[in-house]
Design an enzyme around this catalytic site. Structure first.
Site, PDB file in Angstrom:
ATOM      1  CB  CYS A 135      -0.940  -0.005   1.195  1.00  0.00           C
ATOM      2  SG  CYS A 135      -0.082   0.257   2.769  1.00  0.00           S
TER       3      CYS A 135
ATOM      4  CG  HIS B 244       8.135   4.639  -3.733  1.00  0.00           C
ATOM      5  ND1 HIS B 244       8.077   3.788  -4.808  1.00  0.00           N
ATOM      6  CD2 HIS B 244       8.293   3.855  -2.642  1.00  0.00           C
ATOM      7  CE1 HIS B 244       8.205   2.538  -4.389  1.00  0.00           C
ATOM      8  NE2 HIS B 244       8.327   2.555  -3.083  1.00  0.00           N
TER       9      HIS B 244
ATOM     10  CB  ALA C 242       3.818  -0.355   2.567  1.00  0.00           C
TER      11      ALA C 242
ATOM     12  NE  ARG D   3      12.359  -1.533   1.871  1.00  0.00           N
ATOM     13  CZ  ARG D   3      13.098  -0.432   1.859  1.00  0.00           C
ATOM     14  NH1 ARG D   3      13.360   0.209   2.970  1.00  0.00           N
ATOM     15  NH2 ARG D   3      13.573   0.025   0.724  1.00  0.00           N
TER      16      ARG D   3
HETATM   17 FE1  CFM Z   1      13.159   0.429  -5.270  1.00  0.00          FE
HETATM   18 FE2  CFM Z   1      12.634  -1.906  -5.560  1.00  0.00          FE
HETATM   19 FE3  CFM Z   1      11.128  -0.329  -3.987  1.00  0.00          FE
HETATM   20 FE4  CFM Z   1      13.628  -1.041  -3.276  1.00  0.00          FE
HETATM   21 FE5  CFM Z   1      12.697  -3.062  -1.702  1.00  0.00          FE
HETATM   22 FE6  CFM Z   1      11.677  -3.847  -4.010  1.00  0.00          FE
HETATM   23 FE7  CFM Z   1      10.191  -2.341  -2.436  1.00  0.00          FE
HETATM   24 MO1  CFM Z   1      10.754  -4.794  -1.741  1.00  0.00          MO
HETATM   25  S1  CFM Z   1      14.567  -1.249  -5.160  1.00  0.00           S
HETATM   26  S2  CFM Z   1      12.617   0.863  -3.210  1.00  0.00           S
HETATM   27  S3  CFM Z   1      14.524  -1.891  -1.508  1.00  0.00           S
HETATM   28  S4  CFM Z   1      11.325  -0.367  -6.112  1.00  0.00           S
HETATM   29  S5  CFM Z   1      12.859  -4.914  -2.623  1.00  0.00           S
HETATM   30  S6  CFM Z   1      12.349  -3.890  -6.172  1.00  0.00           S
HETATM   31  S7  CFM Z   1       9.594  -3.984  -3.571  1.00  0.00           S
HETATM   32  S8  CFM Z   1      10.939  -2.844  -0.525  1.00  0.00           S
HETATM   33  S9  CFM Z   1       9.250  -0.441  -2.840  1.00  0.00           S
END
Ligand code: CFM
Length: 544
Positions: free
Chosen positions: A65, A197, A68, A99
């Protein structure tokens, strides 16, 4: 023209037939939508892929989500900001230490990562509002820890009842005299964690970056963006940079601190690892402070060497380039040796990768070094530019879900803006083919006629495994045990299965060992899944 089978697979049907097989159990409307998200690749001219759209209810997606993505992913690895989850206790609890981002506080330094801070909203706050309880929680956290900064993260109910988290944060900032800021990152706010993000990038940029102008005496100053220190990756890279004589001003946000964010605008280059999660900060820092950004990838030995050379090339300094070459030369013999040894058992084997928004691409290079082929790959929540390259950015349709996420308007800072390169220097770099602000995406580097699947569903994963029998399936904890019960080893690329680091040269060697072990273990062939032993429940999709 007859369809050719997928590369190196003795798979009897074409990639198109494979796609049709994945979606044939769906009702027509669902199948149409999924069809746009399952693409037969052409690296020379990547076809358009459906991405960053809502998951259809009822489909088992692997996405997370918005909360997260904001609280866990971007702010999670920063150790000295107190992160308070404003919401019911479950949201805080289930995002607590789940994480694997590591951190290393110096002697006497703050580290709040092991704590879980939550306002623990109850029915009373849902009915009468939670702002008072939030202010109390901020006060309590301050009294206990006296941190430099406190961040507040909104969960779904907070958005639904309309608490003004920003007003509360402002009020407490004034009262306490420390930086307090909030995120409107309610879980439902976007179609996945990707929205989180963006929200995190906006607020970190707005409330922290640029607050501390202290200059650094070093000559080559960079920030590493989109590196989150999973399994200790950032430790590996910090050491590598140091040996090369490159000053790492800030990492967003592996092993990071509040002060490093505040001072990040003093760097001269932004090196972007995970494009999906942090490109917004890179863009905003370019506009406001004049810091150019380049895409790098420190996953795989070749990628690491290439990225270090690219950083050295940017600075156009012979001594730096010589040091970088020296470090590469020191590391490569051990890497070659390990790769050669592993390839005896890994060469010719196949992998599938379904991870997040960058790793499904980055890790393909490691498999190439092992002589393995990636036959199918996809992101959970990336956007079209992560698949097809940034050149498609102008053609991406902005839908209502994306419009829901704030785009902050950034302007050049008249005092702090400083062009890092002269026009002549840029010209010299351009002549050598040096690319700023560019990412070619995953599809450009995948085999022709391999399959690319966005936001893969559980059903589609099962079908792919049954039909293609990959030697390793890379995903996360949600898929892991189902995949392994099907007789295929599953490598978690989110948590690294408690292994790693996998970044840099030594990380690559770790990865070679782990994959070699997984693909040559015979135990997988012994597995009989429980559903083949006992009675089964058959489920059919209702036709629309
Ligand atoms: Fe970038 Fe990723 Fe992500 Fe990531 Fe991660 Fe991920 Fe993630 Mo899991 S590199 S920040 S450190 S998009 S592994 S492939 S899914 S937490 S949001």
């Amino acid at each position: 023209m007859p369809d050719t089978p997928l590369p190196i697979l003795e798979f009897p049907v074409s990639a198109e037939q494979l796609r049709d097989e994945l979606i044939k159990a769906y009702p027509p409307k669902v199948a149409r939508k999924r069809g746009k998200q399952i693409i037969v690749n052409d690296p020379a001219a990547p076809p358009e892929i459906g991405a960053n759209s809502r998951t259809i209810p009822g489909i088992i997606s692997q996405r997370g989500c918005t909360y997260a993505g904001c609280k866990g992913v971007v702010l999670g690895p920063t150790r000295d900001i107190i992160n308070i989850t404003h919401g019911p206790i479950g949201c805080g609890y289930y995002s607590w230490l789940t994480r694997r981002n590591q951190t290393l506080a110096p002697e006497g330094g703050e580290n709040f990562i092991p704590y879980c801070f939550s306002t623990d909203m109850q029915q009373e706050e849902i009915i009468f509002g939670g702002e008072k309880k939030l202010a109390q929680a901020i006060q309590e956290a301050y009294d206990l820890f006296h941190p430099k900064a406190i961040a507040v993260f909104s969960t779904c109910p907070v958005g639904l009842i309309g608490d003004d988290v920003h007003a509360t944060a402002r009020k407490m900032k004034e009262k306490l005299g420390i930086n307090v800021f909030a995120f409107s990152c309610e879980g439902y706010k976007g179609v996945s964690q990707s929205a989180g993000h963006h929200i995190a990038n906006n607020q970190v940029f707005r409330h922290i970056v640029g607050l501390d102008d202290t200059p650094h005496p070093e000559q080559f100053k960079v920030n590493l963006l989109g590196e989150y220190n999973i399994g200790g990756d950032a430790f590996e890279l910090e050491e590598l940079f140091e040996r090369c004589g490159i000053k790492l001003v800030a990492t967003f946000s592996g092993n990071s601190t509040y002060d490093k964010f505040a001072n990040a605008h003093t760097a001269d280059l932004n090196a972007v690892m995970c494009h999906r999660s942090i490109n917004y900060v890179a863009e905003m820092m370019d506009t406001k402070y004049g810091i150019p950004w380049i895409k790098v990838n420190f996953i795989s030995a070749q990628g690491t060497a290439k990225s270090l050379r690219k950083i050295a090339e940017y600075f156009q300094d012979a001594a730096l380039s010589a040091r970088v070459e020296q470090v590469i030369a020191q590391e490569m013999p051990a890497v070659e040796l390990a790769a050669q040894a592993a390839r005896r058992r890994t060469a010719g084997k196949t992998a599938m990768l379904f991870v997040g928004g960058s790793r499904a691409h980055h890790y393909q290079e490691l498999f190439t070094e092992l002589g393995m082929k990636t036959v199918v790959a996809g992101y959970e929540f990336a956007h079209r530019d992560d698949y097809e390259g940034r050149r498609v950015l102008p053609t991406i349709k902005v839908d209502a879900d994306s419009r829901n996420i704030e785009e902050i308007h950034v302007e050049r800072d008249e005092v702090k803006y400083r062009p890092r390169k002269t026009a002549e220097q840029l010209e010299v770099l351009a002549k050598t083919g040096f690319n700023f602000k560019d990412y070619a995406g995953m599809m450009a580097e995948m085999e022709k006629r391999s399959l690319v699947v966005d936001d893969i569903s559980h059903h589609e994963s099962e079908k792919l495994i049954k039909m293609l029998k990959p030697d390793v399936f890379c995903a996360g904890i949600k898929e892991k045990f189902v995949v392994e019960k099907m007789g295929v080893p599953c490598k978690q690329l989110h948590s690294y299965d408690y292994g790693g680091p996998y970044a840099g040269f030594r990380g690559a060697v770790n990865f070679y060992h782990d994959i070699e072990r997984m693909v040559s273990a015979r135990v997988w062939k012994q597995v009989t899944p429980p559903w083949e032993k006992g009675p089964q429940v058959e489920v059919v999709y209702a036709r629309q």
